[in-house]
Design an enzyme around this catalytic site. Structure first.
Site, PDB file in Angstrom:
ATOM      1  N   ARG A  73      89.792 123.181  55.287  1.00 59.18           N
ATOM      2  CA  ARG A  73      89.944 122.353  54.586  1.00 59.18           C
ATOM      3  C   ARG A  73      88.483 121.559  54.206  1.00 59.18           C
ATOM      4  O   ARG A  73      88.270 120.860  53.316  1.00 59.18           O
ATOM      5  CB  ARG A  73      90.580 121.166  55.257  1.00 59.18           C
ATOM      6  CG  ARG A  73      92.250 121.398  55.551  1.00 59.18           C
ATOM      7  CD  ARG A  73      92.883 120.250  56.428  1.00 59.18           C
ATOM      8  NE  ARG A  73      92.109 120.687  57.718  1.00 59.18           N
ATOM      9  CZ  ARG A  73      92.458 119.894  58.730  1.00 59.18           C
ATOM     10  NH1 ARG A  73      93.506 118.963  58.674  1.00 59.18           N
ATOM     11  NH2 ARG A  73      91.926 120.088  60.007  1.00 59.18           N
TER      12      ARG A  73
ATOM     13  N   HIS B 231      58.450 103.054  58.033  1.00 59.94           N
ATOM     14  CA  HIS B 231      58.939 101.767  58.104  1.00 59.94           C
ATOM     15  C   HIS B 231      59.325 101.436  59.579  1.00 59.94           C
ATOM     16  O   HIS B 231      59.580 102.207  60.439  1.00 59.94           O
ATOM     17  CB  HIS B 231      60.092 101.580  57.031  1.00 59.94           C
ATOM     18  CG  HIS B 231      61.174 102.541  57.143  1.00 59.94           C
ATOM     19  ND1 HIS B 231      61.108 103.814  56.408  1.00 59.94           N
ATOM     20  CD2 HIS B 231      62.418 102.405  57.810  1.00 59.94           C
ATOM     21  CE1 HIS B 231      62.147 104.388  56.798  1.00 59.94           C
ATOM     22  NE2 HIS B 231      63.000 103.547  57.417  1.00 59.94           N
TER      23      HIS B 231
ATOM     24  N   TYR C 163      72.331 105.798  57.768  1.00 62.95           N
ATOM     25  CA  TYR C 163      71.555 104.966  58.470  1.00 62.95           C
ATOM     26  C   TYR C 163      72.435 104.035  59.331  1.00 62.95           C
ATOM     27  O   TYR C 163      73.070 103.070  58.427  1.00 62.95           O
ATOM     28  CB  TYR C 163      70.681 104.381  57.602  1.00 62.95           C
ATOM     29  CG  TYR C 163      69.231 103.940  58.237  1.00 62.95           C
ATOM     30  CD1 TYR C 163      69.048 102.841  58.911  1.00 62.95           C
ATOM     31  CD2 TYR C 163      68.096 104.780  57.989  1.00 62.95           C
ATOM     32  CE1 TYR C 163      67.796 102.489  59.517  1.00 62.95           C
ATOM     33  CE2 TYR C 163      66.842 104.438  58.356  1.00 62.95           C
ATOM     34  CZ  TYR C 163      66.760 103.446  59.130  1.00 62.95           C
ATOM     35  OH  TYR C 163      65.496 103.000  59.566  1.00 62.95           O
TER      36      TYR C 163
END
Length: 150
Positions: free
Chosen positions: A23, A61, A131
Site C-alpha cells: 500500500r 534559528h 516540525y
C-alpha cells in the site's frame, strides 16, 4: 523510535519506526516513547514547511532563553540536510555543529532541545519538513543568526 546518535549530550538523531508494504509507506513521527527519552517532551504544535525548490535554505534559528522550546524535525517528502548548532555559551561544544541527512527514505528525525540553533537545506525539489514542538511558537521569540557571524 530509537536513538542512533547523541549530539552534544542533549540532542539526538533518531530512527523512526517505519514500514513499507504493497500500500505504500507508514512512518511514526511521534509516539510517547520520545517523552520517556527526552524529559517528558510532548507535542503541542506541528508545522509542515514545503520547499518547492531544491537548495531552499532555512537559516540558523533559535529561541530566547526566556521562552525555550524543544523540537523534533523530520522529512515527510524529499530530502535535506539538517543542521544543529550548540548555542549554549557555557557548553564545551559551544558553536560546534553537526549535520544529518533527513529524507522520506531513511525515516530519521532530529531532536533539538532548548539552547541549540537549527538550520535546514533542501536537497530535492518538493521537500516537505515536519516540525513538532513542545509549545506553540509565539511570534517574536524566534531569533536568527547569520552563519558568517562569529
Amino acid at each position: 523510535m530509537e536513538i542512533i546518535k547523541r549530539i552534544f549530550d542533549e540532542a539526538a538523531l533518531l530512527s523512526l519506526r517505519s514500514r513499507d508494504d504493497s500500500r505504500g509507506n507508514m512512518t511514526v513521527i511521534f509516539d510517547e516513547s520520545i517523552s520517556e527519552i527526552f524529559h517528558d517532551f510532548s507535542v503541542k504544535e506541528n508545522r509542515t514547511y514545503s520547499m518547492p525548490i531544491k537548495g531552499t535554505f532555512f537559516g540558523i534559528h533559535y529561541r530566547n532563553k526566556s521562552d525555550p522550546m524543544d523540537s523534533l524535525v523530520s522529512v515527510v517528502k524529499g530530502c535535506g540536510n539538517d543542521y544543529i548548532i550548540d548555542l549554549r555559551k557555557d557548553s564545551p561544544t559551544y558553536l560546534k555543529w553537526e549535520s544529518f541527512e533527513l529524507s522520506d527514505k531513511n525515516a530519521h528525525a532530529v531532536y533539538i532541545p532548548s539552547g541549540f540553533g537549527h538550520a535546514f537545506l533542501s536537497l530535492e525539489a518538493d521537500t516537505v519538513l515536519m516540525y513538532s514542538m513542545n509549545r506553540c511558537a509565539d511570534k517574536g521569540f524566534t531569533k536568527k543568526l547569520n552563519y558568517r557571524d562569529e
